[in-house]
Design an enzyme around this catalytic site. Sequence first.
Site, mmCIF file in Angstrom:
data_model
loop_
_atom_site.group_PDB
_atom_site.id
_atom_site.type_symbol
_atom_site.label_atom_id
_atom_site.label_comp_id
_atom_site.label_asym_id
_atom_site.label_seq_id
_atom_site.Cartn_x
_atom_site.Cartn_y
_atom_site.Cartn_z
ATOM 1 N N ASP A 45 -1.110 2.588 -7.431
ATOM 2 C CA ASP A 45 -0.937 1.925 -6.139
ATOM 3 C C ASP A 45 0.564 1.850 -5.819
ATOM 4 O OD1 ASP A 45 -2.902 -0.218 -4.363
ATOM 5 O OD2 ASP A 45 -0.718 -0.325 -4.095
ATOM 6 N N ASN A 57 -12.588 -3.342 -1.741
ATOM 7 C CA ASN A 57 -12.622 -4.138 -0.520
ATOM 8 C C ASN A 57 -13.462 -3.373 0.491
ATOM 9 O OD1 ASN A 57 -10.845 -6.208 -1.439
ATOM 10 N ND2 ASN A 57 -9.109 -4.830 -1.113
ATOM 11 N N GLY A 73 -10.209 -7.256 3.582
ATOM 12 C CA GLY A 73 -8.842 -6.806 3.311
ATOM 13 C C GLY A 73 -8.696 -5.313 3.162
ATOM 14 N N GLN A 74 -9.763 -4.556 3.462
ATOM 15 C CA GLN A 74 -9.623 -3.100 3.357
ATOM 16 C C GLN A 74 -8.659 -2.605 4.426
ATOM 17 O OE1 GLN A 74 -13.285 -0.815 3.682
ATOM 18 N NE2 GLN A 74 -12.269 1.089 3.043
ATOM 19 N N HIS A 110 -12.299 3.431 -2.265
ATOM 20 C CA HIS A 110 -11.513 3.440 -3.502
ATOM 21 C C HIS A 110 -11.761 2.150 -4.263
ATOM 22 C CE1 HIS A 110 -9.129 1.605 -0.275
ATOM 23 N NE2 HIS A 110 -8.603 0.832 -1.213
ATOM 24 N N HIS A 168 -9.980 -0.533 -6.941
ATOM 25 C CA HIS A 168 -8.735 -1.020 -7.544
ATOM 26 C C HIS A 168 -9.016 -1.372 -9.004
ATOM 27 C CE1 HIS A 168 -6.648 -1.996 -3.602
ATOM 28 N NE2 HIS A 168 -7.899 -1.920 -3.201
HETATM 29 P P1 AMP Z 1 -7.277 -1.612 0.474
HETATM 30 O O1 AMP Z 1 -6.458 -2.686 1.144
HETATM 31 O O2 AMP Z 1 -8.379 -2.152 -0.400
HETATM 32 O O3 AMP Z 1 -7.774 -0.606 1.486
HETATM 33 O O4 AMP Z 1 -6.311 -0.878 -0.535
HETATM 34 C C1 AMP Z 1 -5.350 0.040 -0.109
HETATM 35 C C2 AMP Z 1 -4.311 0.094 -1.189
HETATM 36 O O5 AMP Z 1 -3.565 1.265 -1.008
HETATM 37 C C3 AMP Z 1 -3.326 -1.079 -1.176
HETATM 38 O O6 AMP Z 1 -3.349 -1.733 -2.438
HETATM 39 C C4 AMP Z 1 -1.971 -0.408 -0.922
HETATM 40 O O7 AMP Z 1 -0.936 -0.998 -1.653
HETATM 41 C C5 AMP Z 1 -2.221 1.005 -1.363
HETATM 42 N N1 AMP Z 1 -1.428 2.051 -0.710
HETATM 43 C C6 AMP Z 1 -1.053 2.147 0.583
HETATM 44 N N2 AMP Z 1 -0.402 3.301 0.814
HETATM 45 C C7 AMP Z 1 -0.371 3.961 -0.365
HETATM 46 C C8 AMP Z 1 0.169 5.215 -0.793
HETATM 47 N N3 AMP Z 1 0.808 6.045 0.062
HETATM 48 N N4 AMP Z 1 0.017 5.559 -2.102
HETATM 49 C C9 AMP Z 1 -0.593 4.745 -2.965
HETATM 50 N N5 AMP Z 1 -1.135 3.557 -2.628
HETATM 51 C C10 AMP Z 1 -1.016 3.168 -1.346
#
Ligand code: AMP
Length: 111
Positions: free
Chosen positions: A29, A85, A91-92, A98, A100
């Site tokens: 992340d 999420n 919070g997505q 994906h 976490h």
């Molecule tokens: P969500 O909020 O569950 O959709 O998770 C999205 C996640 O992607 C968050 O934890 C962000 O920190 C992460 N994120 C956003 N942009 C990138 C990126 N370019 N590379 C890796 N992780 C990212």
Amino acid sequence: MTTIFGKIIKRELPAEIVFENDKVLAIKDKYPAAPIHILIMPKKEIPDFQSLKPEDYPLIEECFKVAQQIAAQYGITGGYRLLTNNGSLAGQTIFHLHFHLLGGRQLGTMG
Ligand code: AMP
């Protein structure tokens, strides 16, 4: 619609890849919420968990297998959290399914 993760899968954007096979990609992340914060995703563009169809379930099995392997690889089998999420209310922010994988410290309560 292609997301940031779709672009990472196609190598149109950079990422720190920790695992890849023909079905699944796992990356660090970019904004980690814990010392170990890995995102595990099917390469297939599925927007969220609720959109999963029964024919996609094997991809989830694959993601979970990869999560177990990565947890072992990073030495966090004694305590980690695996979550997704589903939807903006949860919070997505990136609408490519994906999971976490969070660990490496004492994790707080949910919610
Ligand atoms: P969500 O909020 O569950 O959709 O998770 C999205 C996640 O992607 C968050 O934890 C962000 O920190 C992460 N994120 C956003 N942009 C990138 C990126 N370019 N590379 C890796 N992780 C990212």
